[in-house]
Scaffold this motif. Structure first.
Motif, mmCIF file in Angstrom:
data_model
loop_
_atom_site.group_PDB
_atom_site.id
_atom_site.type_symbol
_atom_site.label_atom_id
_atom_site.label_comp_id
_atom_site.label_asym_id
_atom_site.label_seq_id
_atom_site.Cartn_x
_atom_site.Cartn_y
_atom_site.Cartn_z
ATOM 1 N N GLU A 57 -4.852 11.978 4.772
ATOM 2 C CA GLU A 57 -3.809 12.207 5.783
ATOM 3 C C GLU A 57 -3.211 13.601 5.741
ATOM 4 O OE1 GLU A 57 -3.387 7.741 4.809
ATOM 5 O OE2 GLU A 57 -3.771 9.578 3.692
ATOM 6 N N ALA A 112 2.195 10.884 10.842
ATOM 7 C CA ALA A 112 2.898 9.600 10.788
ATOM 8 C C ALA A 112 2.336 8.713 9.677
ATOM 9 C CB ALA A 112 2.804 8.897 12.138
ATOM 10 N N ALA A 113 1.024 8.725 9.509
ATOM 11 C CA ALA A 113 0.393 7.914 8.465
ATOM 12 C C ALA A 113 0.814 8.389 7.072
ATOM 13 C CB ALA A 113 -1.130 7.956 8.610
ATOM 14 N N ALA A 116 4.330 7.183 6.450
ATOM 15 C CA ALA A 116 4.314 5.748 6.152
ATOM 16 C C ALA A 116 3.812 5.494 4.735
ATOM 17 C CB ALA A 116 3.435 5.014 7.169
ATOM 18 N N ARG A 117 2.817 6.243 4.311
ATOM 19 C CA ARG A 117 2.293 6.100 2.945
ATOM 20 C C ARG A 117 3.374 6.467 1.927
ATOM 21 N NH1 ARG A 117 -2.456 5.341 0.923
ATOM 22 N NH2 ARG A 117 -3.670 5.959 2.743
ATOM 23 N N ALA A 119 6.646 6.414 2.382
ATOM 24 C CA ALA A 119 7.717 5.413 2.441
ATOM 25 C C ALA A 119 7.344 4.144 1.670
ATOM 26 C CB ALA A 119 8.034 5.071 3.896
ATOM 27 N N ALA A 120 6.061 3.818 1.641
ATOM 28 C CA ALA A 120 5.611 2.602 0.967
ATOM 29 C C ALA A 120 5.424 2.771 -0.539
ATOM 30 C CB ALA A 120 4.284 2.136 1.587
ATOM 31 N N PHE A 166 14.174 7.655 4.929
ATOM 32 C CA PHE A 166 13.484 6.682 5.785
ATOM 33 C C PHE A 166 14.446 5.634 6.264
ATOM 34 C CE2 PHE A 166 10.153 8.417 3.072
ATOM 35 C CZ PHE A 166 9.203 8.763 4.018
#
Length: 166
Positions: A57, A112-113, A116-117, A119-120, A166
């Motif tokens: 990413e 965006a990916a 998200a990665r 944030a997780a 986030f």
């Protein structure tokens, strides 16, 4: 194809080591292009316990330029055995297209990916070692910057500390 750092680049990356050693990050997400991976290992590799994970990413914009095509996964693993490659799913470069540059929308989707990665992830302090165009796109499209200068072009081997909420 996937150029390594020059001697100047190696010196620049090593010059970041004192700053990077002082950062509390436990994880370094890194572009699987050799120049970014080398920079990450030279700049952040001085502190025990830090993990390095390659993620597609955060790669530079991809496409028709040979310098932006990554090595095969086997070559990458041989050159950088200390980097976790479990998130790289393809032996060949999945983003390289010798006939066209990656569209802006595809880069935005990778922005965006990556967010998200991040944030997780369980880690709250991490570093991302990537490329100037990707960072510029990420900050311009996917983030609201409280300081306008955070969206300025990144210089070679420039270090910026950014809090992402986030």
């Amino acid at each position: 194809l996937d150029a390594r750092l020059t001697e100047l680049g190696v010196r620049q990356a090593r010059s970041l080591r004192p700053y990077c050693d002082a950062l509390p990050c436990e994880l370094v997400l890194v572009s699987p292009l050799s120049r970014a991976t080398q920079t990450a290992l030279l700049a952040f590799g001085g502190r025990d316990g830090r993990r390095f994970v390659a993620v597609e990413e955060c790669r530079e914009i991809s496409g028709d330029l040979p310098c932006d095509q990554r090595r095969t996964l086997a070559e990458f693993r041989q050159d950088f055995p200390s980097v976790d490659t479990s998130l790289l799913k393809s032996e060949a470069d999945p983003l390289h297209d010798p006939h066209r540059r990656e569209p802006a929308g595809a880069v935005a989707a990778r922005d965006a990916a990556l967010l998200a990665r991040i944030a997780a992830r369980p880690e709250r302090e991490l570093a991302v070692v990537t490329h100037s165009f990707f960072l510029l796109a990420l900050l311009a499209r996917a983030a609201r910057c409280a300081q306008p200068t955070l969206g300025d072009w990144f210089q070679t081997c420039e270090l910026r500390s950014i809090a992402i909420l986030f």
